[in-house]
Design an enzyme around this catalytic site. Sequence first.
Site, PDB file in Angstrom:
ATOM      1  N   GLU A   1     -10.516  -5.716   9.572  1.00 31.18           N
ATOM      2  CA  GLU A   1     -10.014  -4.564   8.815  1.00 31.18           C
ATOM      3  C   GLU A   1     -10.450  -4.701   7.365  1.00 31.18           C
ATOM      4  O   GLU A   1     -10.063  -5.651   6.674  1.00 31.18           O
ATOM      5  CB  GLU A   1      -8.488  -4.507   8.889  1.00 31.18           C
ATOM      6  CG  GLU A   1      -7.903  -3.341   8.115  1.00 31.18           C
ATOM      7  CD  GLU A   1      -6.386  -3.323   8.143  1.00 31.18           C
ATOM      8  OE1 GLU A   1      -5.809  -2.229   8.208  1.00 31.18           O
ATOM      9  OE2 GLU A   1      -5.777  -4.411   8.089  1.00 31.18           O
TER      10      GLU A   1
ATOM     11  N   GLU B   1       4.079  -4.272  12.293  1.00 33.50           N
ATOM     12  CA  GLU B   1       3.149  -3.159  12.095  1.00 33.50           C
ATOM     13  C   GLU B   1       2.004  -3.737  11.290  1.00 33.50           C
ATOM     14  O   GLU B   1       2.140  -3.978  10.091  1.00 33.50           O
ATOM     15  CB  GLU B   1       3.846  -1.988  11.375  1.00 33.50           C
ATOM     16  CG  GLU B   1       3.103  -0.672  11.546  1.00 33.50           C
ATOM     17  CD  GLU B   1       1.890  -0.566  10.648  1.00 33.50           C
ATOM     18  OE1 GLU B   1       0.753  -0.801  11.137  1.00 33.50           O
ATOM     19  OE2 GLU B   1       2.057  -0.259   9.459  1.00 33.50           O
ATOM     20  N   LEU B   2       0.885  -3.970  11.960  1.00 34.59           N
ATOM     21  CA  LEU B   2      -0.185  -4.773  11.382  1.00 34.59           C
ATOM     22  C   LEU B   2      -1.424  -3.923  11.093  1.00 34.59           C
ATOM     23  O   LEU B   2      -1.313  -2.759  10.777  1.00 34.59           O
ATOM     24  CB  LEU B   2      -0.492  -5.941  12.321  1.00 34.59           C
ATOM     25  CG  LEU B   2       0.741  -6.790  12.695  1.00 34.59           C
ATOM     26  CD1 LEU B   2       0.375  -7.883  13.692  1.00 34.59           C
ATOM     27  CD2 LEU B   2       1.386  -7.396  11.448  1.00 34.59           C
TER      28      LEU B   2
ATOM     29  N   CYS C   1      -3.613   1.204   6.989  1.00 35.27           N
ATOM     30  CA  CYS C   1      -3.935   0.638   8.303  1.00 35.27           C
ATOM     31  C   CYS C   1      -4.659   1.622   9.195  1.00 35.27           C
ATOM     32  O   CYS C   1      -5.304   1.226  10.160  1.00 35.27           O
ATOM     33  CB  CYS C   1      -2.654   0.167   9.002  1.00 35.27           C
ATOM     34  SG  CYS C   1      -1.770  -1.110   8.099  1.00 35.27           S
TER      35      CYS C   1
ATOM     36  N   ASN D   1       0.799  -1.223   0.000  1.00 37.76           N
ATOM     37  CA  ASN D   1       0.000   0.000   0.000  1.00 37.76           C
ATOM     38  C   ASN D   1       0.836   1.280   0.000  1.00 37.76           C
ATOM     39  O   ASN D   1       0.384   2.312  -0.480  1.00 37.76           O
ATOM     40  CB  ASN D   1      -1.004  -0.008   1.160  1.00 37.76           C
ATOM     41  CG  ASN D   1      -0.356  -0.198   2.511  1.00 37.76           C
ATOM     42  OD1 ASN D   1       0.664  -0.870   2.646  1.00 37.76           O
ATOM     43  ND2 ASN D   1      -0.947   0.395   3.531  1.00 37.76           N
TER      44      ASN D   1
ATOM     45  N   GLY E   1       2.191  -5.632   7.424  1.00 41.99           N
ATOM     46  CA  GLY E   1       1.209  -6.365   6.642  1.00 41.99           C
ATOM     47  C   GLY E   1       0.062  -6.842   7.509  1.00 41.99           C
ATOM     48  O   GLY E   1      -0.283  -6.220   8.514  1.00 41.99           O
ATOM     49  N   SER E   2      -0.510  -7.974   7.126  1.00 41.64           N
ATOM     50  CA  SER E   2      -1.692  -8.473   7.826  1.00 41.64           C
ATOM     51  C   SER E   2      -1.329  -9.085   9.175  1.00 41.64           C
ATOM     52  O   SER E   2      -0.218  -9.596   9.366  1.00 41.64           O
ATOM     53  CB  SER E   2      -2.401  -9.526   6.972  1.00 41.64           C
ATOM     54  OG  SER E   2      -1.683 -10.750   6.981  1.00 41.64           O
TER      55      SER E   2
END
Length: 480
Positions: A380, A248-249, A286, A153, A228-229
């Site tokens: 999300e 970092e989710l 996010c 992203n 990511g996820s």
Amino acid sequence: MTTTHEFWLAGRRASGDADFEVRHSFDGSLVGKVSVPTDAQVEEAVAAAAAVAPAFAATPAHVRAAALDHVSKRLAERTEEIARLITAENGKPIKWARGEVGRAVSVFRWAAEEARRTNGETMRLDTDPGGVGRFAVVRRFPKGVVLGIAPFNFPLNLVAHKVAPAIAVGAPIILKPAPATPISALVLGEILAETDLPAGSWSVLPVPNEKMPALVQDERLPVVSFTGSDKVGYQIMDSVPRKHVTLELGGNAAAVVLADWSSEADLDWAATRIAMFSNYQGGQSCISVQRVIADASVYDALVEKVVAKVEAQVTGDPSDDAVDVGPLVDEKAAERVEAWVDDAVAKGAKVLTGGTREGAAYAPTVLADLPSDAILATAEVFGPVLSLHRVNSTDEAFAAVNDSAFGLQAGVFTHDVQTAFRAHRELQVGGVIIGDAPSYRADQMPYGGVKDSGVGREGVKYAMDDFTYERVLVLTGLDL
């Protein structure tokens, strides 16, 4: 003739024996082909990084800072070219792509500044009798080679948040860009290759996802930084319990509009920011606004304004300067968003605007009366969809924010400084933004979440701390 982009192996160009295509999500056109490293080439990159680690850690600060300054300068010079590439790779509207390049310029500049000013600390130890004549010097040293795994992203700026802090502290880095958007990272490699950084101190390897477990588990890569996820992130963490893993989710960020935010100007501002930041990357951020929690006293007026401003978002070809919302990264992503909205509607949600898909594009969408058993209520969405919720008090609003498995950032629209500090104290998130949407991020501030939103922090100085550890030097027999 289609360009096949080589990758960067220990600081030099290389190509493997296979490649894959990167296509534009708006029109399906071929952006380019990317060469895939062989297993032997990946091993060569890892071995080179491990071998150079001691020497790179000892590199003078001015060498690392000069390299980072060079990258910042060259990114600025190539802004339009790289922004167009970002738009082609992931469908991000060109105005947002230009902003992403500008942020990466700043990230490398801040890293250069931090590389110059990171001096450690000193302390006298004679505060107790046993420490008489002793003095300590505390400095930070790299934990080792960093494996950076970046998402699609923000294919340049989130790469920058892994590469720049690693270089600043003298930690070699092996970067794995997202399969959908690797070319931006490979162009960054072109710029890194113009510097005097030692061979082996960095590689950019578009390794297929299915081959990543072996790389993640390689003991020569003691630090893993993943964006990511949550599903993949925690799989990584669980697979390497003795490594230092930064995650970092995801999130389902809430924008809270309280009763005191009630003037016409206030509500216009809140609605404008909510509409913009629920859609600005096609919702693929996010900290995109996913939930709007509004006090009953302002709810009706806010809803009207939010719907109008969402409908005013310009959709279409992301290469057009006027476009606010482009396609999602691919049609599969848009189909998933469509399925989740359909699930919500089937369970009782009302579509106030949007709710339609065309190829990889999903229309900016506003939902009301979202039931708690809908997927959208807890997961999300990573798409241009927001839901509106009415509450009757600040207590209820803050409880709604915290009623989530995620905790990345929250926005609170209030003028009351006491309420602002209360939000900071009570909201279970990594960041609270007062007077704006939760989507605000300054790249130098600590950024990350709690609960299922991850562990560790990005933000240049904070990532540098994450990639290093304290080592104490105690001097004995001194007259202090």
